[in-house]
Write a protein that holds these residues in place. Structure first.
Motif, mmCIF file in Angstrom:
data_model
loop_
_atom_site.group_PDB
_atom_site.id
_atom_site.type_symbol
_atom_site.label_atom_id
_atom_site.label_comp_id
_atom_site.label_asym_id
_atom_site.label_seq_id
_atom_site.Cartn_x
_atom_site.Cartn_y
_atom_site.Cartn_z
ATOM 1 N N VAL A 227 0.962 -1.135 0.034
ATOM 2 C CA VAL A 227 -0.008 -0.076 -0.116
ATOM 3 C C VAL A 227 0.831 1.260 -0.009
ATOM 4 O O VAL A 227 1.909 1.203 0.520
ATOM 5 N N ARG A 228 0.257 2.342 -0.789
ATOM 6 C CA ARG A 228 0.943 3.530 -0.547
ATOM 7 C C ARG A 228 -0.168 4.559 0.075
ATOM 8 O O ARG A 228 -1.320 4.493 -0.153
ATOM 9 N N ILE A 229 0.521 5.310 1.100
ATOM 10 C CA ILE A 229 -0.442 6.363 1.656
ATOM 11 C C ILE A 229 0.019 7.634 1.096
ATOM 12 O O ILE A 229 1.177 7.963 1.488
ATOM 13 N N VAL A 230 -1.130 8.466 0.628
ATOM 14 C CA VAL A 230 -0.651 9.612 -0.083
ATOM 15 C C VAL A 230 -1.363 10.847 0.670
ATOM 16 O O VAL A 230 -2.732 10.784 0.595
ATOM 17 N N PRO A 231 -0.815 11.939 1.115
ATOM 18 C CA PRO A 231 -1.601 12.713 1.639
ATOM 19 C C PRO A 231 -2.080 13.678 0.667
ATOM 20 O O PRO A 231 -1.225 13.992 -0.303
ATOM 21 N N GLY A 232 -3.383 14.051 0.630
ATOM 22 C CA GLY A 232 -3.598 15.195 -0.361
ATOM 23 C C GLY A 232 -5.051 15.210 -0.386
ATOM 24 O O GLY A 232 -5.956 14.671 0.521
ATOM 25 N N ASP A 233 -5.756 16.175 -1.197
ATOM 26 C CA ASP A 233 -7.198 16.772 -1.319
ATOM 27 C C ASP A 233 -7.601 16.033 -2.612
ATOM 28 O O ASP A 233 -6.993 16.654 -3.562
ATOM 29 N N CYS A 234 -8.532 15.177 -2.610
ATOM 30 C CA CYS A 234 -8.988 14.839 -4.025
ATOM 31 C C CYS A 234 -9.761 15.681 -5.008
ATOM 32 O O CYS A 234 -9.739 15.568 -6.144
ATOM 33 N N ARG A 235 -10.140 16.961 -4.192
ATOM 34 C CA ARG A 235 -10.668 17.991 -4.846
ATOM 35 C C ARG A 235 -9.548 18.792 -5.540
ATOM 36 O O ARG A 235 -10.017 19.639 -6.495
#
Length: 342
Positions: A227-235
């Motif tokens: 798994v990769r954990i990606v911080p971010g905002d899908c908007r």
């Protein structure tokens, strides 16, 4: 002995409804006092319960009497109290616990916001910014950290309990990768990776959320190498591709934010990508009272809304997705299985 009443005539039923806040407050009090946790497998007297939760016996008796009218706890002929199926859900150690959901839906800000529902209905906007001078989640994290913690625990509980249902429903045979968009701590992607031992996964959510990701996904966890954990905002953007994107309970913002999130998913995945959107609905489902109440709460705090089947279909088709199937996940969630057209 107090027993749950039969259905009253309309004038009394309306009187009961307008005192709905009393029921919510009683549930909150019982959860905060830990009454359900103190009550064991056998009935207890009020005196013993009061000693266990450090309250006065007489007002505790009044609290329990009120809750038994709704089937939360049961009173015996000898005046002792016992668990019911509903009161067990207030226990923190119950596998289906709703303790933090109970606390979240009765947090202090809710008592400030509900009386302004008429204003929200008139304007169509949230009332929290007017109350606190800040966007809702900014207010929670800056001014109400205890409420923010309750929110996080409530969402964790809800996500953990529904993740297994989602994994059981979805057939991802033949897919090599899955992405959980706005997936909180990643319970859905974790459940899917456990179901499919060769699949790779990605979790995307805001930085403050994914830093507390499910231990199975973090370094040293049983699924960390897949798994990769990606911080971010899908908007804003989705900087990775997957065979399947799962979007659960986040398309409840304003129309523009929903459109941007879906557009980003489509652009990231490309033609042929599968997109599964999972939402509570406010049309004909078994959970109508719960879903419509949450719909009004979303109006108050973020100006958002729950969807009907038609409104969800409209958002998805307007975004350019082809809807292949709509199925219930459980009694309160539906899955919209979609494809990005080639």
């Amino acid at each position: 002995m107090t027993t749950a009443p039969t259905a009253p005539p309309p004038p009394m039923r309306l009187r009961e409804l307008v005192f709905g806040a009393a029921c919510a407050a009683a549930l909150r009090a019982a959860a905060r006092l830990g009454v359900a946790d103190a009550l064991g497998d056998t009935p207890m007297t009020v005196a013993d319960l009061a000693a266990a939760v450090k309250t006065e016996p007489k007002p505790l008796r009044r609290l329990l009497r009120a809750l038994t009218c709704y089937g939360v706890f049961a009173e015996g002929k000898d005046g002792s109290f016992a668990h019911t199926d509903m009161s067990l859900l207030l226990r923190e150690d119950d596998p289906h616990s709703l303790r933090y959901i109970t606390l979240w839906c009765t947090e202090p800000w809710t008592w400030d916001a509900w009386p302004l529902l008429d204003e929200a209905v008139r304007t169509g906007g949230n009332v929290v910014e007017g109350l606190y001078g800040k966007e809702f989640f900014t207010y929670l994290n800056e001014d109400a950290p205890r409420s923010a913690e309750v929110f996080n625990r409530a969402m964790t509980t809800s996500s953990r309990q529904s993740a297994q249902d989602v994994a059981a429903l979805l057939d991802l045979s033949g897919c090599s990768s899955v992405a959980d968009i706005g997936g909180g701590q990643g319970h859905v992607v974790a459940s899917l990776l456990e179901k499919y031992p060769t699949m790779q996964g990605t979790l995307l959510d805001l930085p403050r959320v994914v830093e507390n990701a499910d231990p199975r996904l973090r370094e040293g966890g049983s699924l960390a190498d897949r798994v990769r954990i990606v911080p971010g905002d899908c908007r804003e953007a989705i900087p990775f591709r997957a065979d399947v994107y799962v979007i659960k309970n986040i398309l409840e913002w304003d129309d523009d934010s929903t459109a941007r999130a879906l557009r980003n998913v489509i652009e990231a995945g490309g033609p042929g990508t599968r997109v599964v959107v999972i939402e509570n609905l406010v049309d004909d489902t078994p959970s109508m009272r719960f879903s419509t109440a949450m719909d009004l709460l979303l109006l108050l705090n973020v100006g958002g809304a729950k969807h009907t089947t038609d409104s969800m279909v409209g958002r998805l088709t307007e975004a350019g997705l082809v809807i292949d199937d709509i199925r219930p996940v459980n009694s309160y969630l539906h899955a919209f299985d979609c494809t990005v057209p080639r």
